[in-house]
Design a protein around this motif. Structure first.
Motif, PDB file in Angstrom:
ATOM      1  N   ALA A   1       0.826  -1.214   0.000  1.00  0.00           N
ATOM      2  CA  ALA A   1       0.000   0.000   0.000  1.00  0.00           C
ATOM      3  C   ALA A   1       0.857   1.260   0.000  1.00  0.00           C
ATOM      4  CB  ALA A   1      -0.931  -0.004   1.211  1.00  0.00           C
ATOM      5  N   THR A   2       1.917   1.283   0.810  1.00  0.00           N
ATOM      6  CA  THR A   2       2.761   2.479   0.853  1.00  0.00           C
ATOM      7  C   THR A   2       3.548   2.649  -0.448  1.00  0.00           C
ATOM      8  OG1 THR A   2       4.543   1.244   1.948  1.00  0.00           O
ATOM      9  CG2 THR A   2       2.970   2.404   3.358  1.00  0.00           C
ATOM     10  N   GLY A   3       3.943   1.523  -1.062  1.00  0.00           N
ATOM     11  CA  GLY A   3       4.595   1.613  -2.365  1.00  0.00           C
ATOM     12  C   GLY A   3       3.660   2.188  -3.415  1.00  0.00           C
ATOM     13  N   GLY A   4       2.371   1.825  -3.312  1.00  0.00           N
ATOM     14  CA  GLY A   4       1.384   2.408  -4.212  1.00  0.00           C
ATOM     15  C   GLY A   4       1.235   3.901  -3.989  1.00  0.00           C
ATOM     16  N   ALA A   5       1.309   4.318  -2.720  1.00  0.00           N
ATOM     17  CA  ALA A   5       1.214   5.746  -2.415  1.00  0.00           C
ATOM     18  C   ALA A   5       2.385   6.509  -3.025  1.00  0.00           C
ATOM     19  CB  ALA A   5       1.163   5.952  -0.905  1.00  0.00           C
TER      20      ALA A   5
ATOM     21  N   PHE B   1      -4.241  -2.316  -2.610  1.00  0.00           N
ATOM     22  CA  PHE B   1      -4.450  -2.997  -1.332  1.00  0.00           C
ATOM     23  C   PHE B   1      -5.414  -4.170  -1.514  1.00  0.00           C
ATOM     24  CE2 PHE B   1      -6.871  -3.359   2.694  1.00  0.00           C
ATOM     25  CZ  PHE B   1      -5.836  -3.674   3.552  1.00  0.00           C
ATOM     26  N   GLY B   2      -6.458  -3.958  -2.315  1.00  0.00           N
ATOM     27  CA  GLY B   2      -7.416  -5.026  -2.585  1.00  0.00           C
ATOM     28  C   GLY B   2      -6.790  -6.190  -3.329  1.00  0.00           C
ATOM     29  N   SER B   3      -5.826  -5.908  -4.211  1.00  0.00           N
ATOM     30  CA  SER B   3      -5.125  -6.981  -4.920  1.00  0.00           C
ATOM     31  C   SER B   3      -4.397  -7.895  -3.941  1.00  0.00           C
ATOM     32  CB  SER B   3      -4.129  -6.387  -5.922  1.00  0.00           C
ATOM     33  OG  SER B   3      -4.790  -5.663  -6.927  1.00  0.00           O
ATOM     34  N   ALA B   4      -3.782  -7.300  -2.925  1.00  0.00           N
ATOM     35  CA  ALA B   4      -3.095  -8.099  -1.908  1.00  0.00           C
ATOM     36  C   ALA B   4      -4.085  -8.964  -1.134  1.00  0.00           C
ATOM     37  CB  ALA B   4      -2.322  -7.189  -0.958  1.00  0.00           C
ATOM     38  N   LEU B   5      -5.242  -8.382  -0.798  1.00  0.00           N
ATOM     39  CA  LEU B   5      -6.261  -9.153  -0.083  1.00  0.00           C
ATOM     40  C   LEU B   5      -6.791 -10.301  -0.939  1.00  0.00           C
ATOM     41  CD1 LEU B   5      -8.351  -6.390   1.740  1.00  0.00           C
ATOM     42  CD2 LEU B   5      -6.439  -7.749   2.614  1.00  0.00           C
ATOM     43  N   LEU B   6      -6.976 -10.045  -2.230  1.00  0.00           N
ATOM     44  CA  LEU B   6      -7.442 -11.104  -3.135  1.00  0.00           C
ATOM     45  C   LEU B   6      -6.447 -12.260  -3.190  1.00  0.00           C
ATOM     46  CD1 LEU B   6      -9.043  -9.617  -6.375  1.00  0.00           C
ATOM     47  CD2 LEU B   6     -10.099 -11.081  -4.652  1.00  0.00           C
ATOM     48  N   LEU B   7      -5.165 -11.935  -3.260  1.00  0.00           N
ATOM     49  CA  LEU B   7      -4.157 -12.994  -3.316  1.00  0.00           C
ATOM     50  C   LEU B   7      -4.129 -13.779  -2.012  1.00  0.00           C
ATOM     51  CD1 LEU B   7      -2.028 -14.341  -5.022  1.00  0.00           C
ATOM     52  CD2 LEU B   7      -0.346 -12.728  -4.125  1.00  0.00           C
TER      53      LEU B   7
END
Length: 340
Positions: free
Chosen positions: A59-63, A313-319
């Motif tokens: 998430a922080t990398g996305g930010a 963040f949702g991609s991480a939750l999906l995985l």
């Protein structure tokens, strides 16, 4: 019944999880709470911390990316040619990029603590030790890949690799959390239809879970391709991959549709055959629906920063959900007890 047999089965006999036949911890570890003689619950908490921190760094990398701070520190491993820390001329972008780099050190500390806890826990299987070791080694390696992204001026394919490696660590940490959980695995139910062998029913669930896992990875990869063709390059001068954003988005959406079909099939299968993965299948469908809504809204609203971060963040939750489904589908009905 002999006296020894009676005493071993009496009601006040401690449960296996409460017995601790090992001698007291020696050396420096006895001064560190929890690490001297780690229990399964203690180790499990560190595994959860490792998973949460890996999701957090995604998430922080996305930010960093969506705020255009990818080259806030224009070189690596230093922030500038003459300093490891940003100076005022770099502004807010330098602070954001440097802050993300510092979070990597927090993640390394958590990884080391989890590694020590797993290796010192008496009930750790060999594959648990290998898993946590690979995660611990993967984090600094991921930092090197992050440095390469900076040195290549945020090449979109290298940036995609950086993200995918983070997701691989998320999946591996999910395996560790599942393997070290201190509660029993759901029991295998009897076959609903006597004409259908239980083994065949179970294999169908395993195949579905693996298909979902693979397609989830494909969908995530195609998402990085979409990002590499869009406006969020991480810096105004960073290159794009040259693909048409609309075509890349459509391909990503097609993979999502396939994933939705597989997820619904897995949920129906689990409900019809009363399989242990009913809950994990339902949670995955819910996460997929939420992720789809976020993806559609962000596309329709020209990719606002907050929604892009939420989508990553949702991609991480999906995985995590896809990994958990595979683990549950392959699980046995043998509970895990604390051997500490």
């Amino acid at each position: 019944m002999t006296t020894s047999q009676t005493s071993s089965t009496r009601p006040d006999d401690p449960a296996p999880a409460e017995r601790d036949p090992r001698p007291a911890a020696r050396g420096v570890w006895r001064y560190i709470p929890g690490f001297g003689r780690p229990t399964i619950r203690f180790v499990h908490r560190w595994a959860i911390a490792l998973l949460v921190s890996n999701v957090g760094i995604v998430a922080t990398g996305g930010a960093v990316r969506v705020t255009g701070s990818g080259l806030g520190c224009p070189t690596w491993p230093r922030c500038t040619d003459n300093s490891f820390v940003p100076h005022e001329e770099l502004g807010i972008h330098g602070a954001i990029e440097f802050g993300n780099r510092m979070l990597t050190w927090v993640l390394i500390i958590i990884a080391i603590a989890a590694w020590v806890a797993v290796l010192r826990y008496a009930g750790s299987a060999r594959r648990d030790k290998w898993t946590v070791t690979l995660i611990a080694l993967g984090i600094p390696f991921q930092g090197v890949i992050g440095g390469i992204t900076v040195l290549t001026d945020l090449n979109p394919w290298v940036v995609a690799l950086h993200f995918l490696l983070s997701m691989a660590l998320v999946s591996a940490a999910t395996v560790l959390v599942y393997r070290l959980r201190p509660y029993p695995t759901p029991a295998e139910p009897a076959a609903v239809d006597a004409d259908v062998p239980a083994s065949a029913t179970r294999r169908l669930g395993v195949y579905l879970a693996w298909l979902i896992y693979v397609v989830t990875w494909v969908t995530i990869y195609l998402g990085t391709v979409v990002t590499g063709s869009g406006p969020h390059a991480g810096d105004v001068d960073a290159p794009r991959n040259g693909l048409d954003p609309d075509n890349a988005t459509q391909l990503h959406a097609d993979a999502v549709f396939v994933l939705v079909g597989l997820a619904l099939a897995a949920l129906v299968y689990a409900r019809v055959f009363a399989r242990p993965q009913q809950r994990s299948a339902l949670v995955f469908v819910a996460l997929l629906a939420l992720q789809g809504v976020i993806g559609f809204v962000q596309f329709a609203t020209d990719l606002p920063v907050a929604l892009v971060i939420a989508h990553m963040f949702g991609s991480a939750l999906l995985l995590i959900g896809a990994t958990w489904q595979v683990l549950v589908a392959r699980a046995t009905d043998q509970p895990r007890v604390d051997a500490a």
